[in-house]
Each structure stands twice: as C-alpha cells, then as structure tokens.
Design a protein around this motif. Structure first.
Motif, PDB file in Angstrom:
ATOM      1  N   PHE A 479      28.169  36.064  33.401  1.00 32.54           N
ATOM      2  CA  PHE A 479      28.431  35.818  34.682  1.00 32.54           C
ATOM      3  C   PHE A 479      29.003  34.544  34.919  1.00 32.54           C
ATOM      4  O   PHE A 479      28.666  33.554  35.352  1.00 32.54           O
ATOM      5  CB  PHE A 479      27.777  36.426  35.242  1.00 32.54           C
ATOM      6  CG  PHE A 479      27.403  37.607  35.670  1.00 32.54           C
ATOM      7  CD1 PHE A 479      27.993  38.905  36.299  1.00 32.54           C
ATOM      8  CD2 PHE A 479      25.888  37.805  35.220  1.00 32.54           C
ATOM      9  CE1 PHE A 479      27.461  40.151  36.674  1.00 32.54           C
ATOM     10  CE2 PHE A 479      24.960  38.906  35.243  1.00 32.54           C
ATOM     11  CZ  PHE A 479      26.132  40.105  35.952  1.00 32.54           C
ATOM     12  N   ARG A 480      30.855  35.107  34.660  1.00 28.36           N
ATOM     13  CA  ARG A 480      31.771  33.845  34.516  1.00 28.36           C
ATOM     14  C   ARG A 480      32.894  34.133  35.285  1.00 28.36           C
ATOM     15  O   ARG A 480      33.941  35.142  35.165  1.00 28.36           O
ATOM     16  CB  ARG A 480      32.236  33.870  32.753  1.00 28.36           C
ATOM     17  CG  ARG A 480      33.474  33.084  32.897  1.00 28.36           C
ATOM     18  CD  ARG A 480      33.237  32.743  31.611  1.00 28.36           C
ATOM     19  NE  ARG A 480      34.405  31.569  30.551  1.00 28.36           N
ATOM     20  CZ  ARG A 480      36.000  32.607  30.798  1.00 28.36           C
ATOM     21  NH1 ARG A 480      35.985  34.024  30.360  1.00 28.36           N
ATOM     22  NH2 ARG A 480      36.874  31.421  30.402  1.00 28.36           N
ATOM     23  N   ASN A 481      32.987  33.576  35.860  1.00 26.74           N
ATOM     24  CA  ASN A 481      34.248  33.620  37.321  1.00 26.74           C
ATOM     25  C   ASN A 481      36.191  32.849  35.794  1.00 26.74           C
ATOM     26  O   ASN A 481      36.366  32.018  35.836  1.00 26.74           O
ATOM     27  CB  ASN A 481      34.625  32.422  37.790  1.00 26.74           C
ATOM     28  CG  ASN A 481      35.448  32.194  39.295  1.00 26.74           C
ATOM     29  OD1 ASN A 481      35.830  32.802  39.483  1.00 26.74           O
ATOM     30  ND2 ASN A 481      36.332  31.217  39.079  1.00 26.74           N
ATOM     31  N   THR A 482      36.727  33.975  35.543  1.00 24.41           N
ATOM     32  CA  THR A 482      37.616  34.035  35.218  1.00 24.41           C
ATOM     33  C   THR A 482      38.721  34.513  36.569  1.00 24.41           C
ATOM     34  O   THR A 482      38.965  35.461  36.591  1.00 24.41           O
ATOM     35  CB  THR A 482      37.153  34.729  33.951  1.00 24.41           C
ATOM     36  OG1 THR A 482      37.937  35.875  33.874  1.00 24.41           O
ATOM     37  CG2 THR A 482      36.776  34.297  32.517  1.00 24.41           C
ATOM     38  N   PRO A 483      40.116  33.693  35.766  1.00 28.66           N
ATOM     39  CA  PRO A 483      41.441  35.029  36.367  1.00 28.66           C
ATOM     40  C   PRO A 483      41.627  36.390  35.926  1.00 28.66           C
ATOM     41  O   PRO A 483      41.523  36.221  33.970  1.00 28.66           O
ATOM     42  CB  PRO A 483      42.329  34.115  36.156  1.00 28.66           C
ATOM     43  CG  PRO A 483      41.994  33.222  35.204  1.00 28.66           C
ATOM     44  CD  PRO A 483      40.624  32.978  34.857  1.00 28.66           C
ATOM     45  N   GLN A 484      41.639  37.763  36.294  1.00 33.80           N
ATOM     46  CA  GLN A 484      41.674  38.564  35.577  1.00 33.80           C
ATOM     47  C   GLN A 484      42.663  39.492  37.037  1.00 33.80           C
ATOM     48  O   GLN A 484      43.474  39.275  37.529  1.00 33.80           O
ATOM     49  CB  GLN A 484      40.083  39.339  35.512  1.00 33.80           C
ATOM     50  CG  GLN A 484      39.222  38.927  34.689  1.00 33.80           C
ATOM     51  CD  GLN A 484      39.317  38.800  33.402  1.00 33.80           C
ATOM     52  OE1 GLN A 484      40.244  39.845  33.300  1.00 33.80           O
ATOM     53  NE2 GLN A 484      38.949  37.985  32.653  1.00 33.80           N
ATOM     54  N   TRP A 485      42.549  40.455  36.592  1.00 32.61           N
ATOM     55  CA  TRP A 485      43.759  41.595  37.341  1.00 32.61           C
ATOM     56  C   TRP A 485      42.983  42.549  37.897  1.00 32.61           C
ATOM     57  O   TRP A 485      41.345  43.014  37.391  1.00 32.61           O
ATOM     58  CB  TRP A 485      44.543  42.097  36.715  1.00 32.61           C
ATOM     59  CG  TRP A 485      46.026  41.414  36.573  1.00 32.61           C
ATOM     60  CD1 TRP A 485      46.409  40.799  35.466  1.00 32.61           C
ATOM     61  CD2 TRP A 485      47.150  41.100  36.770  1.00 32.61           C
ATOM     62  NE1 TRP A 485      46.910  39.635  35.352  1.00 32.61           N
ATOM     63  CE2 TRP A 485      47.694  40.332  35.856  1.00 32.61           C
ATOM     64  CE3 TRP A 485      47.406  41.752  38.418  1.00 32.61           C
ATOM     65  CZ2 TRP A 485      48.988  39.444  37.419  1.00 32.61           C
ATOM     66  CZ3 TRP A 485      48.567  40.747  38.359  1.00 32.61           C
ATOM     67  CH2 TRP A 485      49.043  40.449  38.394  1.00 32.61           C
ATOM     68  N   PHE A 486      42.795  42.292  39.393  1.00 37.25           N
ATOM     69  CA  PHE A 486      42.096  43.845  40.102  1.00 37.25           C
ATOM     70  C   PHE A 486      42.218  44.381  40.923  1.00 37.25           C
ATOM     71  O   PHE A 486      43.703  44.124  41.202  1.00 37.25           O
ATOM     72  CB  PHE A 486      41.190  42.935  41.350  1.00 37.25           C
ATOM     73  CG  PHE A 486      40.355  41.376  40.504  1.00 37.25           C
ATOM     74  CD1 PHE A 486      38.942  42.167  40.365  1.00 37.25           C
ATOM     75  CD2 PHE A 486      40.554  40.418  39.613  1.00 37.25           C
ATOM     76  CE1 PHE A 486      37.843  41.434  39.697  1.00 37.25           C
ATOM     77  CE2 PHE A 486      39.788  39.317  39.349  1.00 37.25           C
ATOM     78  CZ  PHE A 486      38.218  39.909  39.275  1.00 37.25           C
ATOM     79  N   VAL A 487      42.154  45.839  41.347  1.00 34.35           N
ATOM     80  CA  VAL A 487      42.431  46.075  42.117  1.00 34.35           C
ATOM     81  C   VAL A 487      41.792  46.743  43.536  1.00 34.35           C
ATOM     82  O   VAL A 487      40.736  46.434  43.753  1.00 34.35           O
ATOM     83  CB  VAL A 487      42.473  48.091  41.913  1.00 34.35           C
ATOM     84  CG1 VAL A 487      42.452  48.657  42.575  1.00 34.35           C
ATOM     85  CG2 VAL A 487      43.551  48.475  40.662  1.00 34.35           C
ATOM     86  N   HIS A 488      42.408  46.535  45.108  1.00 40.69           N
ATOM     87  CA  HIS A 488      41.354  46.584  45.706  1.00 40.69           C
ATOM     88  C   HIS A 488      40.472  47.237  46.605  1.00 40.69           C
ATOM     89  O   HIS A 488      41.386  48.824  46.123  1.00 40.69           O
ATOM     90  CB  HIS A 488      42.559  46.097  47.050  1.00 40.69           C
ATOM     91  CG  HIS A 488      43.604  44.408  46.735  1.00 40.69           C
ATOM     92  ND1 HIS A 488      42.716  43.829  47.769  1.00 40.69           N
ATOM     93  CD2 HIS A 488      45.416  44.645  46.571  1.00 40.69           C
ATOM     94  CE1 HIS A 488      43.297  42.618  47.226  1.00 40.69           C
ATOM     95  NE2 HIS A 488      44.758  42.758  46.824  1.00 40.69           N
ATOM     96  N   MET A 489      39.901  47.275  46.809  1.00 40.25           N
ATOM     97  CA  MET A 489      38.889  48.661  47.157  1.00 40.25           C
ATOM     98  C   MET A 489      39.031  48.812  48.366  1.00 40.25           C
ATOM     99  O   MET A 489      38.872  49.430  49.595  1.00 40.25           O
ATOM    100  CB  MET A 489      37.450  47.993  47.416  1.00 40.25           C
ATOM    101  CG  MET A 489      36.690  48.350  45.679  1.00 40.25           C
ATOM    102  SD  MET A 489      37.239  50.183  44.628  1.00 40.25           S
ATOM    103  CE  MET A 489      36.412  50.573  45.634  1.00 40.25           C
ATOM    104  N   ASP A 490      39.857  47.449  48.954  1.00 39.06           N
ATOM    105  CA  ASP A 490      39.244  47.678  51.282  1.00 39.06           C
ATOM    106  C   ASP A 490      41.043  47.167  51.307  1.00 39.06           C
ATOM    107  O   ASP A 490      40.624  46.697  52.556  1.00 39.06           O
ATOM    108  CB  ASP A 490      38.387  46.744  51.182  1.00 39.06           C
ATOM    109  CG  ASP A 490      37.040  47.032  50.875  1.00 39.06           C
ATOM    110  OD1 ASP A 490      36.680  48.478  51.309  1.00 39.06           O
ATOM    111  OD2 ASP A 490      36.251  45.963  49.869  1.00 39.06           O
TER     112      ASP A 490
END
Length: 999
Positions: A479-490
């Motif tokens: 498990f690693r903190n990295t910059p990624q592209w996300f879609v908001h769930m909320d």
C-alpha cells in the motif's frame, strides 16, 4: 402349400411397426459436433436467426469480456455455456436474443505477456517506442481472439463471432475516451494522492478487482512510542503499537485508539531477557490484550491504573526513530479511530497515512478537524495544538507536524528521501520493501534493527495470514501513497445525488440472481473509496486529459473533439504519437502550461464502458441490457465498474438483471491447480466425450454456488445423457411410422390424455425455469420425465400398441400423435441446453429443416390440462407399482421370463384405488397377459409394499398360448385359421396389412 401353412412360415417381425431410425445409439459427439459447427457456419445460422427474429422484441444479454490472452479454461466454458443457454432459450420463445461476444484487450494481462517475451529475449521494454510496443500487444490480443473464438464455437456457442466487440477496436477506444472525458467535464475526475495497492513487480497501481489473497508470512513487531505530552503521570510512559508491516514505521504520523476500548497503564516487574523492556518501564495497552503482549515479550507485569479516552485524546508521543536520523522530530498525536478494536495487537493502531486506506481516512479526518478548529478559533489555538500559519504547521509540546502525507516508498519499492536514514542517505543505498521478483527486501530488517538500536522494540515475531497479491504476477503488493487520477464517489453531481447514491439506488432497482448478490454489491459500493482510474502502463486507453501543475483538468470541448476524432480514425495510439500534445491543444492553449497525462486507464473502466460502444452503438442491440452474467468475483469487477461508469454518466445501471455463478472446484472440493494435477480442461472433455456432456454438467449443477467437476461427475452426466439420447432415439424410431393421422383430443385414450397433461405441466416448469435462469430444475424435470415417465412407463406400456396394433387402430394413431407432441416439445425445450444432440435429432426427424434453433417452443393448449385425470392416474400408478414389484420377484426367481407370461390376481381393498382402475385394462398398463382385480382381502403370503395400503398381489401364470407375433399369452391364439399361431388382435392386424400390400 395352404394359406395357413404359408402364414405360419411368415416372419412376423417384418409385420411389426418396429422403430426405424438412423439416429445412432452411440452419440460419437467428439466427431459429430465439429461437423455440426461447420454446418452452422456454412449455412450462416447466426444471420438466419437474426432474419427470423427481426420483428420480435429484443432480449439482450451483454457479454462480459474475457481477456484475450490464452486458451479458454473451465471457467470460460461454464460462463459461455450459461450465456448461450439464456440467449438460445429466449430466441426460441419469441424474442430477438442477439448474442454479441466481446473481448477485453487492454491492460496488464496482455502487456505482461509481451513483457515476458521481452525478458526471455533480453529486450528492454523501455527502449522500444511505445506505439511499437502497443502494436505487439494488439497483435497478441488479435491472435488469442481468433483462438478463443474457435474454442467457444466448439462449445456450441452461437453469436456474432464475425463482428464481435473488442475494447481495442478504434471505435471502442474512442468511446472509452469519450466516457472518461464525460467524467472530466463534469468535475468528477480529479488528481489526488492516496494510498493505493501497488505492484512493485508490475510498476503500477492496482484496483481491488486486480488482487487475490494468498497465504503470506509477515514480520510482526510491537513498537514503543514514548509519551512526551499528556497527563503528568503518563509522560515518560510508552504507547505500544503492533504491525505486520515494519517497513511502514518511517511513514508513521499518528497512533489511533478507540473510545470503546478499556485501556490501562502496566509496569514491567520482571524480564526474562536482558534486552528489550526492563523492570520499571511503564506501558499503555488495551486491557484485553495486555496479557498476550507481555507473554510475547516474556515479561511479568502489574497493572497500575485505568486510562480514559479523554486522557488519550491529549497524549502526544515522539516518533520511535526520533534519535536516529533527522526528519523524525515531530509530534505523533493519538487520534480516535473507528477502525480500532481489541481483537488483536495492542488496542493501538500504528497510523501511516501513506500506506493504508483506514490510516489515510483517520489522518485526513483528524487534520481536517484541526484546520477547521484553527480557522474558527481565530486565535490560532485549537485544543492543545497551535497553528503556525507562517510555517503552515501545527505545534504542540515543542514539536510540530505538517499535514502533508510523505511519499516514503517509490514505484520500485525503495525508500525515498521522505524516510530519513532508510532512503538514499542510508549507507549502502536505500532499503527495499519488495524486489523485482516479488521477494521480500531488506526494508523490514533495516527498520527492526534501527528500532532495537533506539530501544523502541517491545517484541517481534512472524505471522502467517492472507495478504493481497497481484492476480497476474502472483506477487505481494504494497500500500503506497502516490499521485493518481480518481473519480469522486461523494461529490454532489448537481442534482442532489452522488455517484455513490446513484449506484446504491441502481442496485435497489436491479434484479439479482441469486438474491444474495444484491447485498454483496451494495456492501462494496457503500464502503468503497474514490475510484482510482490511473495505471502506470503502456497498453490501453490513456487518460487523455491535459492538466496544469496543480492537477486542474483542461475543460475544452474543442480539444476533446480533436482527441475523439483522432482516436476514431487512428485508435488511442494517436495520444502517444509525436506532436500529439500540440495537435490536440491547438492554437488556443499554451503547451508550456499544460501537462499531457500519459497514465493508462484502469482496464475495468474499459470493460465498464462496453455498454456505451456495444449496447448503445449497435443497432441490433439495446440499452440497457436485460441481463449481465458473470462469476461472483465480478461484484468487485465488471458488475461494479459498469455500474459506476453508467451511473456517473447516465444516472442508472446499464443492466436490469445481474446473474452470478460460482467457481469450478475439483471433484474433492479443492481448488483446481496445476501443482495438484486436478485441473479439468474443456478441450479434453470435448475431445473425449463431447461438448454436450460438458453442457449437461453445467445444466445439472447448482451454478449459483461453487460447483465441482472431475471424472466421476463427468461419467454421471454421460450416463444421464445416454438415457436421454436413447429416449429421443426411440421416439424417432417410432415416429418413422407416423403418417400424420390425427385423433381428436376427446377420442384419445386416458393414457394419451394423461401424457398431454404432463406436457402441459412441464411447459410451465420449463418456461419458468428459463425465466428464472434455474436450468438445473429444467434438466432434472426433463430427465425424470424422459426416464421415469416415458421410457419406464408410457413407452413401455405403448410399445405393444405401437408395434402390433392394426394400421387403423385409433389407439395406435393417438399414441403416435402424442409421441409426436412429446418429441417436438422435449427436443426444442432441450435445444438451448444440448444444441448439438437436439439439432441431430431434429434433422433426423425433419431432414428438410434448416435447424432446430430456428424453431420456437411449441405451445401446450389449456385443453390438455386435466388435473382430475392426473389425480386418478396417480392412484393407477400406485397399484401398478405393487404389481410390477411382485413380478420382479417372479423374474428374479425365474418363475417367469417376461411379464407377459403372467396374469396376476390383484386384491384392492382400498375403495379409492379400486375405483381408479376399474374401467381400465390393467393387463395393458401392467404389461401382462392378464390381470384379475378383486375387492376381497388377499390370502396370506401375497406381495405388498410397505408404503401402499390396500393393495396385494398374488402372482399367477397366464393361461393360453404365446402369440408368435406379440408374445402375449392368450386363450384366443389360433382363433383365426389363416394365422393359427397368433392372437385374434394380431390376426386382425395381419389381415389389414395384407390388404395394404405390406405382407
């Protein structure tokens, strides 16, 4: 020679209507089935199905795409057979049920194969131009699509294999990109930094659907955090945490506790070892776990006092590595965490927000609350923290901490500069968590050694547990903190809904088969974090957006239009072509300001978008689909991503029904594996036994659960198939004499009307079974009907009539008519399940027909329903069962050879049973030459069955002579001088046959 002499020399077998058929008893499926597949392809069966159904309502099963990266396995066979049965059954029930197969072509499963080839050749992927590498991936996928197409067709799968959908088709890639841009333009897409599952071996982020859990041995440590602020008598004590990931200690930023747990201060009174905790040390533990922890460290102890939750809220600790390297001189606060329990560990949870979702959430909640309180207070004071706006950090007890989450591990698993003392500044270079082969690196031991040096290790050990592994490389992830592209769930989508709420509402509106799937998918949606879309790979549809340095996405429809037009014409390779950035930005945007994102879309986004470029874009389909069907793992995979993609762009699910099947285990219930040698390959089953045997297994299994398969189970299905085939064969043989003469329903004998009633009942069972996707119920009822009611009852009784009765016999004509009705219905009912065998049978019966699969299920008129008759014959069969039981003993004792040698006395003292049989020819029904029915009690020694009261049988031999033609023993044999060795019935039949020129 006289006429009677001539007749006595007659071969009576030539005068019987014996079954005649070329339909072989031995199926020879491995040879016959490929011939049928070739015939279907030659005559264009798929196109004929579409032509026949063009004006019907559509029923669409949307195919979940398998990966195009190898031969099909038993899971593929199960899945495709189920889909084929559904589409065929709806097609044969008045629908246009068009099946369009599809393939997932992007992502790691294929890219990984090409990289394996590179490694074998000593090639470096990074030295190959990206579009050249992508072409190799495309060619690889195209090869396996061809292979799998042939394998699916060999299974009997009927669909549009000439023009399937693939995610790598240029139009598909353009539509996938278009779906992504919808999220971008609506503000749902964002760049963030969160802990994600990361494969060091594959150098990419992974989604939950891309991992599997395997047994793994982890190093475990109990670590002492010194208390530097809080209640006076706690200062100098230690808060102890437990973790299975020692390498995450440099990333620690807090300790989580729970207000629901009882804690206490414990003092060490004796130590077995001269290292580690020593007498006099005071430590805080959850009361429920203290004894276990002290035993692990081989310590004796005493409890000093309770520690309340409000006290823990004020506690600040120092980092256990504080004295070893610069960079750890910050406050480690205690924060309340809902995820903390006292089931295992110490009751305190080491919180490294860069290495765990719960850690991240707890940290963000805590720091967010602090920031809000600092803003609201105006004075810069918030509880026991002060906010230093100049340095943008919080300060307490002379220590400060920033809310920024560190990046302590890089993409190759090495410690970075955010892990002082363990990264590039370490003697010998940075320690590593996992190496390129997925093996454990030196990070754990390096951290443990440092903790021992700092006297911060309470205890250590090892733990075997399940741990996430990449399902492709089979290696552990981190498990690693990295910059990624996300879609908001909320995020509010402008109408008061969020992606999560839309998805949950859509789940409520969806039919699930079995129903448990609804709760499973709901739980996953309720608990899931934001959807991470980015992958650090080369093969796939790119996240085709431009962003500034802060991650803000360029929203320009003109730019989007240029991108999508290029993808439609050239495929997604256009994004990686030279000059792509300037081409798409055009003259309206400064290329220096915008960064072209090169991350690849999660392959689940690809497959989750298939509804857009398949259901919506093909004029022969419709949106939404009536049904999606996949394995139960797809609640976190295709069902899940399709739901989110569609809800995010269209507000509802792309399906009305979701069906899930389990997984195929070995015969002993263990997982199939190469090492155990217990795998069953569909290719082997088809080569040895035939695809219809495999299909029958699927139909007979409870596919909603995990099912088993092995040689014994295969043989069981072979035996069942033979019984069904022989029943069909007998019908074909008898129907060879069918001249199409009909008998009015009212003029039919009771037995024929009973069988028509049974067809009426089965019609409801079959149609409901297909509607409910309960194929096991259909196959069980039809097998029982064919074996127990047809072969062992109706056909057994009617053989004499069908073989021996005169051509003009109404009873014979009615029986042929009923056999005709049975054949048409049973064969079409079974055609979706056993398409090869039923095709062979149908064409044997109707040689001028095109295919049974162009037929429709025959209706069963309500006139055939006769519940009263069925109730009566239930009693008749009860009496018959006692008679046949008595005759079986006579045969076993060799007192008779055939039941036709018997004429038993049947004593029926039960009034209802006697009334049921009194107007019937029980000799015909019991297949004897005579039956005498009496209402008097039976003599002692009569045969009875324990579960049948009021019926007893006294066996007796039939009187008279054996008819040379029908083998019945009657007293009228020889009554016709022209045929002195046959019964009167048979003599009359022979006279008719003579007039017809048959003899």
């Amino acid at each position: 020679m006289t006429d009677s002499a001539e007749n006595s020399a007659l071969d009576y077998s030539t005068t019987l209507y014996l079954p005649q058929t070329d339909f072989p008893m031995r199926a020879g499926l491995p040879k016959k089935e490929p011939e049928i597949v070739a015939r279907w392809l030659d005559l264009g069966l798929y196109k004929k199905l579409r032509e026949d159904a063009k004006d019907r309502p559509r029923y669409v099963l949307h195919d979940g795409p398998p990966y195009a990266n190898g031969n099909i396995h038993i899971g593929h066979a199960l899945n495709k057979i189920l889909k084929d049965v559904i589409t065929r059954s709806f097609q044969m029930r008045g629908y246009d049920s068009n099946y369009v197969p599809g393939w997932d072509c992007h992502g790691l499963p294929i890219e990984w194969k090409i990289e394996e080839q590179y490694r074998a050749k000593g090639k470096n992927k990074d030295e190959v131009p990206v579009n050249e590498f992508r072409k190799e991936c495309r060619d690889f996928a195209a090869h396996w699509i061809k292979v799998q197409t042939e394998e699916f067709q060999r299974l009997g799968i009927e669909g549009d294999f000439e023009t399937p959908y693939t995610t790598m088709d240029f139009h598909s890639e353009a539509r996938i990109a278009g779906e992504l841009l919808k999220f971008a333009m609506s503000g749902q897409l964002y760049r963030g930094s969160k802990p994600v599952m990361w494969s060091v071996v594959e150098r990419t982020a992974l989604a939950e659907a891309e991992v599997e859990y395997q047994d793994y041995e982890s190093d475990t440590i109990w670590v002492k955090f010194p208390v530097v602020n809080g209640p006076d008598d706690l200062k100098g004590n230690f808060v102890v945490i437990w973790t299975t990931t020692p390498w995450t200690i440099p990333g620690n930023r807090a300790i989580a506790y729970s207000g629901r747990i009882a804690y206490g201060v414990y003092e060490v009174t004796a130590a077995e070892n001269d290292f580690g905790p020593q007498p006099g040390e005071k430590l805080v533990f959850a009361d429920a776990l203290a004894e276990e922890c002290f035993a692990k460290a081989k310590l004796e102890y005493r409890r000093l006092r309770d520690v309340k939750a409000d006290e823990l809220a004020t506690v600040i600790c120092a980092h256990p590595l504080e004295g070893l390297a610069d960079g750890y001189q910050f406050a480690v606060p205690l924060i309340n965490g809902e995820h903390v329990t006292d089931d295992a560990g110490t009751g305190f949870v080491h919180t490294a927000p860069g290495h765990g979702r719960e850690d991240f959430d707890a940290w963000m909640d805590f720091t967010g609350d602090l920031m809000r309180q600092a803003v609201l207070s105006g004075s810069g004071k918030t509880q026991h923290f002060s906010f230093d706006s100049a340095r943008e950090c919080f300060v307490t007890a002379g220590k400060d901490f920033h809310t920024t989450i560190p990046f302590t591990v890089d993409d190759a698993g090495f410690f970075t500069g955010d892990a002082p003392g363990f990264g590039p500044d370490r003697d010998g270079g940075p320690a590593r968590v996992i190496d390129d082969k997925g093996k454990k690196g030196n990070a754990n031991q390096t951290v443990i050694t440092a903790l021992i040096e700092a006297d911060r290790l309470f205890a250590r050990g090892r733990l075997k547990h399940t741990y996430p592994h990449s399902w492709r490389s089979k290696k552990p992830v981190i498990f690693r903190n990295t910059p990624q592209w996300f879609v908001h769930m909320d995020m509010d989508l402008g109408d008061g809904t969020t992606l999560r709420s839309r998805a949950l509402n859509a789940i409520d509106d969806t039919r699930f088969v079995p129903k448990a799937g609804q709760n499973r998918l709901r739980a996953m949606i309720e608990d899931r974090p934001d959807w991470v879309l980015s992958r650090q790979r080369a093969w796939g549809v790119p996240i085709c957006v431009f962003a500034d340095e802060d991650g803000n996405v360029l929203k320009d429809e003109a730019v989007n239009k240029r991108i999508l037009e290029a993808f439609e014409a050239e495929g997604a390779d256009a994004w990686f072509a030279e000059g792509a950035k300037e081409r798409f930005l055009g003259n309206d945007h400064d290329p220096a300001k915008w960064i072209q994102v090169t991350d690849i879309l999660d392959v689940w986004f690809d497959s989750g978008s298939t509804h857009a470029f398949t259901l919506e874009d093909r004029p022969d389909l419709k949106w939404p689909a009536d049904v999606y069907l996949e394995g139960s793992d797809q609640h976190r995979g295709w069902f899940h991503s399709s739901l989110l993609e569609s809800c995010g762009t269209r507000g509802r699910a792309p399906y009305d029904t979701v069906i899930t099947h389990g997984f195929t285990m070995a015969e002993d219930g263990r997982k199939m594996s190469k090492s155990l040698g217990n795998q069953v390959f569909p290719q082997d089953v088809m080569a040895k036994s035939g695809a219809d045997i495999l299909r029958l297994w699927v139909m007979n299994t409870d596919y909603w659960e995990d099912q088993r398969l092995g040689q014994t189970i295969i043989q069981t299905n072979i035996d069942a198939y033979r019984k069904m085939r022989n029943t069909v064969r007998w019908m074909l043989g008898s129907l060879a004499h069918d001249k199409g003469e009909s008998v009015d329903y009212a003029d039919m004998p009771e037995l024929e009307r009973l069988m028509l009633h049974r067809l009426w009942e089965l019609d409801a069972v079959v149609n409901k079974g297909y509607d409910d996707f309960d194929f096991k119920r259909i196959s069980r009822h039809l097998l029982d009907f064919m074996v127990l009611e047809l072969s062992a009852f109706y056909f057994d009784i009617r053989k004499d009539t069908l073989y021996c009765d005169a051509p003009s016999s109404t009873r014979r004509k009615a029986a042929l008519q009923v056999v005709h009705h049975i054949f048409d219905r049973v064969v079409t009912w079974l055609a979706p399940m056993l398409p090869f065998t039923m095709e062979e049978a149908w064409l044997d019966r109707h040689p001028d027909a095109v295919s049974v699969h162009l037929e429709q299920f025959r209706k069963c008129p309500d006139e055939w329903r006769d519940d009263e008759l069925a109730a009566k014959w239930k009693k008749v069969r009860t009496v018959r069962r006692v008679v046949t039981g008595a005759l079986e003993i006579e045969r076993r004792e060799k007192r008779i050879g055939s039941s036709l040698e018997a004429a038993p006395f049947v004593h029926v003292t039960d009034d209802a049973l006697r009334e049921a049989i009194e107007d019937l020819d029980m000799a015909e029904i019991c297949i004897t030459s005579g039956v005498s029915v009496s209402s008097t009690p039976a003599p002692g020694g009569a045969f009875t069955l324990p579960d049948v009261n009021g019926v007893a049988v006294v066996p007796a031999l039939a009187k008279g002579r054996k008819c040379a033609r029908s083998w019945r023993v009657t007293e009228d044999v020889g009554s016709d001088p022209e045929f002195p060795d046959v019964s009167a019935r048979d003599a009359a039949a022979l006279h008719e046959l003579r007039k017809l020129g048959r003899i």
